[in-house]
Design an enzyme around this catalytic site. Sequence first.
Site, PDB file in Angstrom:
ATOM      1  N   ASP A 119       0.813  -1.223   0.000  1.00 47.15           N
ATOM      2  CA  ASP A 119       0.000   0.000   0.000  1.00 47.15           C
ATOM      3  C   ASP A 119       0.844   1.270   0.000  1.00 47.15           C
ATOM      4  O   ASP A 119       0.450   2.296   0.553  1.00 47.15           O
ATOM      5  CB  ASP A 119      -0.975   0.017   1.201  1.00 47.15           C
ATOM      6  CG  ASP A 119      -1.778  -1.258   1.280  1.00 47.15           C
ATOM      7  OD1 ASP A 119      -2.257  -1.704   0.226  1.00 47.15           O
ATOM      8  OD2 ASP A 119      -1.901  -1.825   2.382  1.00 47.15           O
ATOM      9  N   LYS A 158       2.201   2.042  -5.188  1.00 47.87           N
ATOM     10  CA  LYS A 158       2.928   1.554  -6.382  1.00 47.87           C
ATOM     11  C   LYS A 158       2.117   1.747  -7.651  1.00 47.87           C
ATOM     12  O   LYS A 158       2.671   1.898  -8.728  1.00 47.87           O
ATOM     13  CB  LYS A 158       3.276   0.061  -6.223  1.00 47.87           C
ATOM     14  CG  LYS A 158       4.242  -0.215  -5.092  1.00 47.87           C
ATOM     15  CD  LYS A 158       4.515  -1.694  -4.936  1.00 47.87           C
ATOM     16  CE  LYS A 158       3.320  -2.478  -4.479  1.00 47.87           C
ATOM     17  NZ  LYS A 158       2.839  -2.148  -3.120  1.00 47.87           N
ATOM     18  N   GLY A 217      -4.242  -4.532  -4.246  1.00 47.22           N
ATOM     19  CA  GLY A 217      -5.184  -3.526  -4.721  1.00 47.22           C
ATOM     20  C   GLY A 217      -4.426  -2.306  -5.170  1.00 47.22           C
ATOM     21  O   GLY A 217      -3.611  -1.775  -4.423  1.00 47.22           O
ATOM     22  N   HIS A 218      -4.612  -1.899  -6.405  1.00 48.43           N
ATOM     23  CA  HIS A 218      -3.984  -0.682  -6.908  1.00 48.43           C
ATOM     24  C   HIS A 218      -5.079   0.344  -7.131  1.00 48.43           C
ATOM     25  O   HIS A 218      -6.061   0.053  -7.799  1.00 48.43           O
ATOM     26  CB  HIS A 218      -3.321  -0.939  -8.266  1.00 48.43           C
ATOM     27  CG  HIS A 218      -2.042  -1.706  -8.175  1.00 48.43           C
ATOM     28  ND1 HIS A 218      -1.293  -1.775  -7.034  1.00 48.43           N
ATOM     29  CD2 HIS A 218      -1.373  -2.413  -9.099  1.00 48.43           C
ATOM     30  CE1 HIS A 218      -0.215  -2.507  -7.267  1.00 48.43           C
ATOM     31  NE2 HIS A 218      -0.250  -2.915  -8.510  1.00 48.43           N
ATOM     32  N   GLN A 235       2.110  -5.965  -2.916  1.00 53.02           N
ATOM     33  CA  GLN A 235       2.531  -5.965  -1.502  1.00 53.02           C
ATOM     34  C   GLN A 235       3.885  -5.245  -1.339  1.00 53.02           C
ATOM     35  O   GLN A 235       4.150  -4.318  -2.076  1.00 53.02           O
ATOM     36  CB  GLN A 235       2.581  -7.388  -0.936  1.00 53.02           C
ATOM     37  CG  GLN A 235       1.198  -8.055  -0.812  1.00 53.02           C
ATOM     38  CD  GLN A 235       0.766  -8.788  -2.066  1.00 53.02           C
ATOM     39  OE1 GLN A 235       1.553  -9.477  -2.676  1.00 53.02           O
ATOM     40  NE2 GLN A 235      -0.491  -8.652  -2.449  1.00 53.02           N
TER      41      GLN A 235
HETATM   42  P1  IMP Z   1      -2.592 -12.854   2.101  1.00 53.33           P
HETATM   43  O1  IMP Z   1      -1.656 -12.291   1.097  1.00 53.33           O
HETATM   44  O2  IMP Z   1      -4.048 -12.634   1.768  1.00 53.33           O
HETATM   45  O3  IMP Z   1      -2.285 -14.281   2.443  1.00 53.33           O
HETATM   46  O4  IMP Z   1      -2.356 -12.041   3.473  1.00 53.33           O
HETATM   47  C1  IMP Z   1      -1.140 -12.113   4.195  1.00 53.33           C
HETATM   48  C2  IMP Z   1      -0.787 -10.761   4.794  1.00 53.33           C
HETATM   49  O5  IMP Z   1      -0.442  -9.864   3.758  1.00 53.33           O
HETATM   50  C3  IMP Z   1      -1.924 -10.094   5.573  1.00 53.33           C
HETATM   51  O6  IMP Z   1      -1.361  -9.353   6.648  1.00 53.33           O
HETATM   52  C4  IMP Z   1      -2.515  -9.143   4.562  1.00 53.33           C
HETATM   53  O7  IMP Z   1      -3.172  -8.054   5.184  1.00 53.33           O
HETATM   54  C5  IMP Z   1      -1.266  -8.704   3.833  1.00 53.33           C
HETATM   55  N1  IMP Z   1      -1.527  -8.253   2.457  1.00 53.33           N
HETATM   56  C6  IMP Z   1      -1.805  -9.016   1.371  1.00 53.33           C
HETATM   57  N2  IMP Z   1      -1.959  -8.244   0.281  1.00 53.33           N
HETATM   58  C7  IMP Z   1      -1.760  -6.991   0.666  1.00 53.33           C
HETATM   59  C8  IMP Z   1      -1.739  -5.737  -0.020  1.00 53.33           C
HETATM   60  O8  IMP Z   1      -1.934  -5.627  -1.242  1.00 53.33           O
HETATM   61  N3  IMP Z   1      -1.472  -4.650   0.732  1.00 53.33           N
HETATM   62  C9  IMP Z   1      -1.223  -4.719   2.066  1.00 53.33           C
HETATM   63  N4  IMP Z   1      -1.222  -5.857   2.751  1.00 53.33           N
HETATM   64  C10 IMP Z   1      -1.484  -6.982   2.068  1.00 53.33           C
END
Ligand code: IMP
Length: 439
Positions: A13, A16, A40-41, A223
Amino acid sequence: MPATVVVGLQWGDEGKGKTTDLLAESVSHVVRYQGGDNAGHTIVIGDEVFKLHLVPSGVLYPHIVPVIGNGVVVNPQTLLDEMAMLAQRGIDTTRVRVSAAAHVTMPYHVALDRAMEARRGGGNIGTTNRGIGPTYADRAARTGIRMGDLLDPPAIRAALERILPEKNALMVGVHGAQPMELEPLLERAVAWGDALRAHITDTTGLVQAALAAGDHVLLEGAQGALLDLDHGTYPYVTSSNPVAGGACTGGGVGPLQIDQVIGVMKAYATRVGSGPFPTELGDPIGTYLLEKGREFGTTTGRRRRCGWFDAVPLRYAVAVNSVSSIMLNKLDILSGLPEVRLGVAYRLDGELVDRWPLSLAELERVEPVFETFPGWDEDLGGVRRLADLPAAARAFIDTLEARAGVPIAIVSVGPERTQTIVRTERPARSGASWGAVAT
Ligand code: IMP
């Protein structure tokens, strides 16, 4: 410059989407290399706001081929819904290409993600519940279904006949959930294959051909480094490698084909989900950042945890990504605060440390040590040159840059594409540059 990687230097977040969007104008391909629809972008162009989860943000440019690389896990339903949404808003999605080797997030992956999180109770990871971990687990266990398989109904049937009994045993026996039936799953998978047939291809071949032709390829990470499976705060991480090295394995490029790595970070820190966050603010300043920065998850709508910028993991993130320059986002959000703080070290068991601890137990014990800057009140939204920033904001940027050890080349002062201060050359498709250098 043949290939540029854009990576997040914090917990995701970082903005990017805006970086990629800014650079995309001058490249031919934008490649997502890891993650799935957990990402999410948000891209703001004039009055239009686009929220993308799977399709690379380069789709908003008609000259760009948006590529979903082999390292991405694809929920085909999300992809189809997103392409339909874009098409409805007049964006051409026929150019979208998806790797035949990318793994499919199946409905049982989503169900298992939810069930596993529920079982973890208070010790949960706080995943996005999109089935990301279970999909990558199947990839590593060699029991996954790949996008190319969706084009071959007998192959999907054979795969499901092999996989589903095991998944159902887990769902029912361990999690007490409902089993899934093979025929409806097969029907959905075949329909996905039919709908995506024109898009599924050998994306590594595509990317390599583009590089061989001298085109510029932008590889966009989802991420961030601190959520990386290997380099992040394990186990509170995602299940892929957002770091720049992930662009090689998941995007189909070799290490020496990467010409520059742009690290993206915000002027403060946020984190969604569980896990250590040493500079987190549980006070009104945290709420100020949350509200002013609109720090709510693009994918889940969750409130992001907010805190001061932490320069301790910054050096580490710059090193493991071999960052060549930095884009600093959301500087404008800090306007109006009486003072601005920067985490510069930790106190760990009475000792002062400036290294990023690998051990989760240590990370949970550290107390941040801050450097404090005077605040500023000016609205930065209209600033286009560093020289026009308040002195305190410049001092903050200079300190960040010194601690990172690489130049901060771009500073964003608002969500809109034009609300950007550019200090250096941008990667270009045909020798075009960022234009006048404003310092
Ligand atoms: P997962 O990727 O859904 O397995 O989540 C694992 C961890 O990564 C959790 O803490 C999510 O909140 C975090 N996470 C996954 N995708 C994002 C993102 O795009 N932005 C911020 N945190 C993320």
